[in-house]
Write an enzyme that holds these catalytic residues in place. Structure first.
Site, PDB file in Angstrom:
ATOM      1  N   TYR A  61       0.821  -1.213   0.000  1.00  0.00           N
ATOM      2  CA  TYR A  61       0.000   0.000   0.000  1.00  0.00           C
ATOM      3  C   TYR A  61       0.857   1.265   0.000  1.00  0.00           C
ATOM      4  O   TYR A  61       1.905   1.324   0.634  1.00  0.00           O
ATOM      5  CB  TYR A  61      -0.915   0.053   1.229  1.00  0.00           C
ATOM      6  CG  TYR A  61      -1.963  -1.036   1.328  1.00  0.00           C
ATOM      7  CD1 TYR A  61      -2.340  -1.809   0.244  1.00  0.00           C
ATOM      8  CD2 TYR A  61      -2.599  -1.277   2.543  1.00  0.00           C
ATOM      9  CE1 TYR A  61      -3.307  -2.795   0.365  1.00  0.00           C
ATOM     10  CE2 TYR A  61      -3.568  -2.265   2.670  1.00  0.00           C
ATOM     11  CZ  TYR A  61      -3.912  -3.026   1.573  1.00  0.00           C
ATOM     12  OH  TYR A  61      -4.873  -4.000   1.710  1.00  0.00           O
ATOM     13  N   PRO A 217     -15.584  -2.767   3.021  1.00  0.00           N
ATOM     14  CA  PRO A 217     -16.866  -2.897   3.745  1.00  0.00           C
ATOM     15  C   PRO A 217     -17.866  -1.802   3.377  1.00  0.00           C
ATOM     16  O   PRO A 217     -19.071  -1.992   3.533  1.00  0.00           O
ATOM     17  CB  PRO A 217     -16.439  -2.785   5.216  1.00  0.00           C
ATOM     18  CG  PRO A 217     -15.142  -2.038   5.188  1.00  0.00           C
ATOM     19  CD  PRO A 217     -14.461  -2.474   3.923  1.00  0.00           C
ATOM     20  N   GLY A 221     -16.691   3.366  -0.223  1.00  0.00           N
ATOM     21  CA  GLY A 221     -17.310   4.611   0.264  1.00  0.00           C
ATOM     22  C   GLY A 221     -18.726   4.792  -0.243  1.00  0.00           C
ATOM     23  O   GLY A 221     -19.462   5.635   0.264  1.00  0.00           O
ATOM     24  N   LEU A 222     -19.146   3.985  -1.227  1.00  0.00           N
ATOM     25  CA  LEU A 222     -20.499   4.131  -1.779  1.00  0.00           C
ATOM     26  C   LEU A 222     -21.555   3.957  -0.692  1.00  0.00           C
ATOM     27  O   LEU A 222     -22.611   4.598  -0.714  1.00  0.00           O
ATOM     28  CB  LEU A 222     -20.701   3.104  -2.898  1.00  0.00           C
ATOM     29  CG  LEU A 222     -21.907   3.287  -3.802  1.00  0.00           C
ATOM     30  CD1 LEU A 222     -21.889   4.641  -4.504  1.00  0.00           C
ATOM     31  CD2 LEU A 222     -21.958   2.166  -4.859  1.00  0.00           C
ATOM     32  N   GLY A 225     -23.228   6.783   2.212  1.00  0.00           N
ATOM     33  CA  GLY A 225     -24.421   7.617   2.068  1.00  0.00           C
ATOM     34  C   GLY A 225     -24.108   9.013   1.555  1.00  0.00           C
ATOM     35  O   GLY A 225     -25.016   9.832   1.413  1.00  0.00           O
TER      36      GLY A 225
HETATM   37  N1  LIG Z   1      -6.941  -8.066   1.268  1.00  0.00           N
HETATM   38  C1  LIG Z   1      -7.149  -7.364   0.178  1.00  0.00           C
HETATM   39  O1  LIG Z   1      -6.918  -7.814  -0.953  1.00  0.00           O
HETATM   40  C2  LIG Z   1      -7.683  -5.964   0.319  1.00  0.00           C
HETATM   41  C3  LIG Z   1      -8.174  -5.264  -0.801  1.00  0.00           C
HETATM   42  C4  LIG Z   1      -8.666  -3.982  -0.593  1.00  0.00           C
HETATM   43  C5  LIG Z   1      -8.674  -3.424   0.680  1.00  0.00           C
HETATM   44  N2  LIG Z   1      -8.163  -4.125   1.745  1.00  0.00           N
HETATM   45  C6  LIG Z   1      -8.187  -3.588   3.137  1.00  0.00           C
HETATM   46  O2  LIG Z   1      -9.508  -3.231   3.466  1.00  0.00           O
HETATM   47  C7  LIG Z   1      -9.529  -1.897   3.960  1.00  0.00           C
HETATM   48  C8  LIG Z   1     -10.861  -1.269   3.642  1.00  0.00           C
HETATM   49  O3  LIG Z   1     -11.011  -1.077   2.251  1.00  0.00           O
HETATM   50  P1  LIG Z   1     -11.086   0.359   1.616  1.00  0.00           P
HETATM   51  O4  LIG Z   1     -10.627   1.352   2.628  1.00  0.00           O
HETATM   52  O5  LIG Z   1     -10.359   0.323   0.326  1.00  0.00           O
HETATM   53  O6  LIG Z   1     -12.620   0.511   1.246  1.00  0.00           O
HETATM   54  P2  LIG Z   1     -13.915   0.922   2.086  1.00  0.00           P
HETATM   55  O7  LIG Z   1     -13.690   0.703   3.542  1.00  0.00           O
HETATM   56  O8  LIG Z   1     -15.062   0.267   1.443  1.00  0.00           O
HETATM   57  O9  LIG Z   1     -14.000   2.482   1.772  1.00  0.00           O
HETATM   58  C9  LIG Z   1     -13.205   3.376   2.478  1.00  0.00           C
HETATM   59  C10 LIG Z   1     -13.403   4.776   1.930  1.00  0.00           C
HETATM   60  O10 LIG Z   1     -14.727   5.232   2.177  1.00  0.00           O
HETATM   61  C11 LIG Z   1     -14.689   6.594   2.552  1.00  0.00           C
HETATM   62  N3  LIG Z   1     -15.185   6.690   3.930  1.00  0.00           N
HETATM   63  C12 LIG Z   1     -14.806   5.958   5.004  1.00  0.00           C
HETATM   64  N4  LIG Z   1     -15.476   6.318   6.110  1.00  0.00           N
HETATM   65  C13 LIG Z   1     -16.305   7.301   5.723  1.00  0.00           C
HETATM   66  C14 LIG Z   1     -17.250   8.101   6.419  1.00  0.00           C
HETATM   67  N5  LIG Z   1     -17.466   7.948   7.732  1.00  0.00           N
HETATM   68  N6  LIG Z   1     -17.957   9.040   5.723  1.00  0.00           N
HETATM   69  C15 LIG Z   1     -17.745   9.199   4.413  1.00  0.00           C
HETATM   70  N7  LIG Z   1     -16.852   8.488   3.683  1.00  0.00           N
HETATM   71  C16 LIG Z   1     -16.138   7.538   4.355  1.00  0.00           C
HETATM   72  C17 LIG Z   1     -13.241   7.046   2.482  1.00  0.00           C
HETATM   73  O11 LIG Z   1     -12.923   7.501   1.164  1.00  0.00           O
HETATM   74  P3  LIG Z   1     -12.921   9.011   0.675  1.00  0.00           P
HETATM   75  O12 LIG Z   1     -12.757   9.905   1.851  1.00  0.00           O
HETATM   76  O13 LIG Z   1     -11.811   9.084  -0.291  1.00  0.00           O
HETATM   77  O14 LIG Z   1     -14.234   9.158  -0.014  1.00  0.00           O
HETATM   78  C18 LIG Z   1     -12.512   5.745   2.673  1.00  0.00           C
HETATM   79  O15 LIG Z   1     -11.229   5.742   2.155  1.00  0.00           O
HETATM   80  C19 LIG Z   1      -8.327  -1.237   3.265  1.00  0.00           C
HETATM   81  O16 LIG Z   1      -7.927  -0.071   3.876  1.00  0.00           O
HETATM   82  C20 LIG Z   1      -7.316  -2.360   3.333  1.00  0.00           C
HETATM   83  O17 LIG Z   1      -6.692  -2.346   4.594  1.00  0.00           O
HETATM   84  C21 LIG Z   1      -7.696  -5.380   1.572  1.00  0.00           C
END
Ligand SMILES: NC(=O)c1ccc[n+]([C@@H]2O[C@H](COP(=O)([O-])OP(=O)(O)OC[C@H]3O[C@@H](n4cnc5c(N)ncnc54)[C@H](OP(=O)(O)O)[C@@H]3O)[C@@H](O)[C@H]2O)c1
Length: 328
Positions: A61, A217, A221-222, A225
Site C-alpha cells: 500500500y 466494507p 465509500g459508496l 451515504g
Molecule cells: N486483502 C485485500 O486484498 C484488500 C483489498 C482492498 C482493501 N483491503 C483492506 O480493506 C480496507 C478497507 O477497504 P477500503 O478502505 O479500500 O474501502 P472501504 O472501507 O469500502 O472504503 C473506504 C473509503 O470510504 C470513505 N469513507 C470511510 N469512512 C467514511 C465516512 N465515515 N464518511 C464518508 N466516507 C467515508 C473514504 O474515502 P474518501 O474519503 O476518499 O471518499 C474511505 O477511504 C483497506 O484499507 C485495506 O486495509 C484489503
C-alpha cells in the site's frame, strides 16, 4: 476517549481486536488527506481517541510500496503496545523485498518480507501477518512452515490469509493442523453490495474457527451515504479515483437502503457496519478513512444500532445475498 468500540476475538484464537478497525490503504495515497504524515497522524490519533485499536495495512500500500507501513509506524510511535497491527505480504511490490522470482509464498521471500515490514513499521513484532493472495507456485506446506518459524522466533504473533477461495481455505487448514501452525483469519471482499463471501468464505470460517476481516466494507465509500446519482463530494475516492463505480451503482437500491436507515434514525453507514457486525464470523470491520471525522463516525457505527431479525430480512430484500451453493 469519546466513544468505545467493542472488542471481538479473531475466530477461535486468543487474539482480540476492536470490532471496528482502520484499513490503512489510504495512508500515502496521492490525492487524499492521508497522503502526508500530518494527515495520517490526524486519522491515527482520531482512531485511538475513539477506541479503534486494530490497524490493517500491507507492504504493497501507498504511492510507492512500503509507504503506508512507514507512515503507520511513524504515526503510532510510542503507542505500539496499545494497538494490534495486521500487515500483509504476497502481492507484487516491485523491488521492495528484492527480486521475488514470482514465488512470494516461498521461505526465501517471506523472510525478506517480514524483515521489511518490521523495519518500516518500526516494531519488533507483528500481531497478524497475512498472506495477501495465494501463490500458485509455492506449496502451502512451505508457506505455512516458514510462517510458523516466524511465530516461533517471536517476530509474528498470529498468521492470517486473504483472497483464498473455499477449497484453498480448507487446503491451508488441513496443512496448518498437521504443522501445528494455523491461519486464524480470512480477509475477503464483503459488504452489503458484494455478498459472494456468504457462499464459501463465511461457512468455511465458521467451520474452521477463522475470524473474517471484510475488505471494501463500504464498497469504496459508496455505502457511506454521501453519494447520490448526481453528486459526489470533491476529493472523495469515487469522485477522483474510481468514478466507474458511481456510473455502475444501483441507485434505486441505494435509495431504498437510505430509506431503511432514515426510518430508524441512523445513517446508511451505520447500517453498513451494523449489518456486517450482525455476522458472528466478522472480527473487525476494517473501513479505510481519510479524515478524523470519518474515523469518529465509523467508531460510533459499531454501536449505533442492533439489527433485529426482521430488520435483517428487510435488508435481504433490498440487498439480496448470492444464495447458497449447496444445502449440505
Ligand atoms: N486483502 C485485500 O486484498 C484488500 C483489498 C482492498 C482493501 N483491503 C483492506 O480493506 C480496507 C478497507 O477497504 P477500503 O478502505 O479500500 O474501502 P472501504 O472501507 O469500502 O472504503 C473506504 C473509503 O470510504 C470513505 N469513507 C470511510 N469512512 C467514511 C465516512 N465515515 N464518511 C464518508 N466516507 C467515508 C473514504 O474515502 P474518501 O474519503 O476518499 O471518499 C474511505 O477511504 C483497506 O484499507 C485495506 O486495509 C484489503
Amino acid at each position: 476517549m469519546t466513544s468505545t468500540v467493542p472488542i471481538r476475538r479473531v475466530g477461535a484464537s486468543g487474539l482480540a481486536v476492536s470490532s471496528v478497525g482502520l484499513g490503512c490503504n489510504n495512508l500515502g495515497r496521492p490525492g487524499t488527506a492521508t497522503q502526508t504524515l500530518e494527515g495520517t497522524q490526524a486519522v491515527i490519533d482520531a482512531a485511538l481517541d475513539h477506541g479503534i485499536t486494530f490497524f490493517d495495512v500491507a507492504d504493497c500500500y501507498g504511492a510507492e510500496p512500503g509507504l503506508s507501513e512507514t507512515l503507520l509506524g511513524r504515526a503510532l510511535a510510542g503507542r505500539r503496545d496499545r494497538v494490534v497491527i495486521g500487515t500483509k505480504f504476497g502481492l507484487p511490490v516491485g523491488e521492495l523485498n528484492g527480486p521475488d522470482f514470482g514465488a512470494r509464498g516461498s521461505r526465501r521471500y517471506i523472510r525478506r518480507a517480514v524483515e521489511g515490514s518490521l523495519r518500516r513499521l518500526g516494531t519488533d513484532y507483528i500481531d497478524l501477518f497475512q498472506f495477501h493472495t495465494p501463490d500458485p507456485t509455492t506449496p502451502i506446506e512451505e508457506t505455512l512452515d516458514s510462517l510458523g518459524s516466524l511465530i516461533d522466533a517471536g517476530l509474528v504473533r498470529y498468521i492470517g490469509h486473504s483472497n483464498r477461495s473455499g477449497w484453498q481455505i480448507a487446503d491451508a487448514e488441513a496443512v496448518g493442523q498437521r504443522l501445528r501452525h494455523r491461519f486464524i483469519s480470512a480477509q475477503n471482499e464483503y459488504s452489503l453490495l458484494h455478498r459472494t463471501a456468504e457462499q464459501e468464505i463465511l461457512p468455511a470460517a465458521r467451520h474452521y474457527g477463522l475470524g473474517v476481516f471484510p475488505y471494501f466494507p463500504l464498497f469504496n465509500g459508496l455505502l457511506s451515504g454521501k453519494y447520490t446519482a448526481t453528486s459526489a463530494p470533491s476529493g472523495s475516492r469515487l469522485a477522483e479515483i474510481k468514478p466507474a463505480l458511481l456510473e455502475s451503482a444501483d441507485w434505486p437500491r441505494l435509495e431504498q437502503l437510505q430509506g431503511f436507515a432514515d426510518a430508524r434514525g441512523v445513517t446508511m453507514l451505520d447500517i453498513a457496519f451494523a449489518w456486517l457486525l450482525s455476522r458472528p464470523e466478522i472480527s473487525s470491520v476494517i473501513a479505510g478513512a481519510t479524515r478524523p471525522e470519518q474515523v469518529a463516525q465509523n467508531a460510533a457505527a459499531a454501536t449505533a444500532i442492533e439489527l433485529s431479525p426482521t430488520d435483517l430480512a428487510e435488508i435481504d430484500a433490498i440487498c439480496p445475498g448470492p444464495g447458497r451453493v449447496s444445502q449440505f
